[in-house]
Design an enzyme around this catalytic site. Structure first.
Site, PDB file in Angstrom:
ATOM      1  N   ARG A  89       0.855  -1.189   0.000  1.00  0.00           N
ATOM      2  CA  ARG A  89       0.000   0.000   0.000  1.00  0.00           C
ATOM      3  C   ARG A  89       0.890   1.238   0.000  1.00  0.00           C
ATOM      4  O   ARG A  89       1.972   1.230   0.601  1.00  0.00           O
ATOM      5  CB  ARG A  89      -0.887   0.036   1.257  1.00  0.00           C
ATOM      6  CG  ARG A  89      -2.133  -0.772   1.152  1.00  0.00           C
ATOM      7  CD  ARG A  89      -3.151  -0.114   0.211  1.00  0.00           C
ATOM      8  NE  ARG A  89      -4.333  -0.929  -0.004  1.00  0.00           N
ATOM      9  CZ  ARG A  89      -4.497  -1.801  -0.997  1.00  0.00           C
ATOM     10  NH1 ARG A  89      -3.543  -1.995  -1.874  1.00  0.00           N
ATOM     11  NH2 ARG A  89      -5.612  -2.483  -1.122  1.00  0.00           N
ATOM     12  N   HIS A 147      -1.113   0.841  -9.781  1.00  0.00           N
ATOM     13  CA  HIS A 147      -1.821  -0.029  -8.815  1.00  0.00           C
ATOM     14  C   HIS A 147      -2.560  -1.141  -9.566  1.00  0.00           C
ATOM     15  O   HIS A 147      -3.778  -1.307  -9.455  1.00  0.00           O
ATOM     16  CB  HIS A 147      -2.810   0.774  -7.956  1.00  0.00           C
ATOM     17  CG  HIS A 147      -3.204   0.036  -6.709  1.00  0.00           C
ATOM     18  ND1 HIS A 147      -3.540   0.662  -5.542  1.00  0.00           N
ATOM     19  CD2 HIS A 147      -3.289  -1.288  -6.438  1.00  0.00           C
ATOM     20  CE1 HIS A 147      -3.830  -0.231  -4.608  1.00  0.00           C
ATOM     21  NE2 HIS A 147      -3.687  -1.438  -5.140  1.00  0.00           N
TER      22      HIS A 147
END
Ligand SMILES: NC(=O)c1ccc[n+]([C@@H]2O[C@H](COP(=O)([O-])OP(=O)(O)OC[C@H]3O[C@@H](n4cnc5c(N)ncnc54)[C@H](OP(=O)(O)O)[C@@H]3O)[C@@H](O)[C@H]2O)c1
Length: 330
Positions: A245, A293
């Site tokens: 993350r 991502h």
């Protein structure tokens, strides 16, 4: 010839049709509406709606969420299940209205983990086999075979041995990389792989990581874990592959580590601000590989299957398979 006429319709609902299960979609409507059709196909008894279309909030028994707002859960007093649409749940846990007593699950199917394994393995090979150098050689029409190292001589350190980390570990072991793993408990490690835990363990793992891969969940303990202190413990010229993350990484510390040569390159798939702003230094850094991502994800139909299975588990008195430990935060 015309087709056979359809059988006459009965006026009432067929006797064996399951009762509808009402769910609400919490988060950005553009993202969340894609799940309506998937549930209609895979789990037609689940009727999903955006909050504006929910007429009886008391009838809503499950929520599918991604980055919900602070008050989003408040309108639904009878939730039995909250599910993320992906592996991460930190955005959901951050909502103060998330009821504390409702099971929270994430999506973590095997096909998603295999996709992650392929993505990370590609980056390991890219750096180990110096494909970046070959790309620039090609642009210069320069023919040169670069010196090679056996995979067994490349020390890879993996942070996290969960659903994603486990699949990555199996792929790297199969290719013979010298793998070691850092996790909280040291459980679920592939045979022959050394495990490290605790602060001292992280230091020792860093010291033997030519390539460091981050696959930790984002929790209070792991936020900012990729920082100058950790980078200073890596061998000079190490590589970072970051797919956890964005908030794991102190971005300025990475730039300093790259400029000083402590790190020779970084593959980054996740960022503190997504989409990565156009003026961000990472875009134009010649030793950073940026992807949006996109290491892996689940299709809406996989999400529908996993949530429907979890609802069946709850009906049968079982915990959903991918239930999150709220205390641990993952
Ligand atoms: N880039 C993408 O497209 C993408 C896609 C999917 C997932 N992800 C991210 O990948 C990460 C991993 O996901 P996952 O599904 O594999 O998670 P997971 O199954 O929950 O596994 C988490 C792993 O991290 C370890 N861990 C947790 N807290 C720790 C701590 N404080 N210190 C050391 N180890 C710790 C756990 O240790 P134990 O084994 O002892 O529990 C476990 O091995 C998450 O950040 C997720 O958001 C990214």
């Amino acid at each position: 010839m015309p087709p056979n006429p359809p059988p006459a319709r009965s006026t009432g609902a067929p006797r064996d049709e399951p009762r509808p299960i009402h769910g609400v979609l919490l988060g950005s409507p553009e993202i969340m509406t894609t799940y309506i059709a998937a549930f209609e196909q895979v789990a037609p008894q689940c009727r999903l709606a955006l909050p504006d279309a929910v007429t009886e909030p008391e009838s809503v028994t499950f929520a599918l969420a991604w980055d919900p707002g602070p008050d989003d859960f408040r309108a639904y007093p009878n939730l039995r299940l909250v599910s993320s649409i992906a592996a991460g749940v930190n955005g959901i846990l951050a909502s103060p209205s998330l009821p504390s007593d409702v099971p929270l699950m994430r999506i973590a199917g095997e096909s998603q983990a295999q996709m992650m394994a392929g993505f990370v393995t590609w980056h390991v090979l890219w750096h180990h086999r110096r494909f970046g150098d070959y790309l620039s050689h090609q642009r210069q029409r320069h023919w040169e075979r670069l010196p090679k190292r056996d995979a067994a001589d490349v020390r890879v350190g993996l942070l996290g041995a969960g659903r994603m980390g486990g699949a990555v570990a199996r792929a790297l072991v199969a290719l013979d990389y010298d793998l070691a793993i850092y996790s909280r408990s040291g459980r679920n490690l592939p045979a022959g792989v050394e495990g490290f835990t605790g602060e001292a363990g992280l230091e020792r793992l860093a010291a033997r990581s030519d390539i460091l891969i981050n696959l930790l969940p984002l929790t209070a303990q792991t936020r900012g874990i990729l920082n100058a202190t950790l980078f200073s413990r890596l061998p000079a010229g190490a590589v970072l592959i970051h797919v956890g993350r964005g908030e794991h990484l102190i971005e300025d510390d990475l730039l300093v580590a790259l400029d000083s040569g402590r790190l020779s390159a970084a593959s980054l798939d996740v960022f503190a601000v997504e989409p990565l702003p156009p003026g961000h230094a990472f875009w134009r850094h010649e030793r950073i590989l940026v992807t949006p991502h996109d290491a892996c994800d689940s299709t809406p139909s996989q999400v529908a299957q996993e949530v429907a299975a979890a609802l069946r588990d709850l009906d049968a008195g079982r915990q959903p398979a991918s239930q999150v430990d709220r205390q641990a935060g993952y």
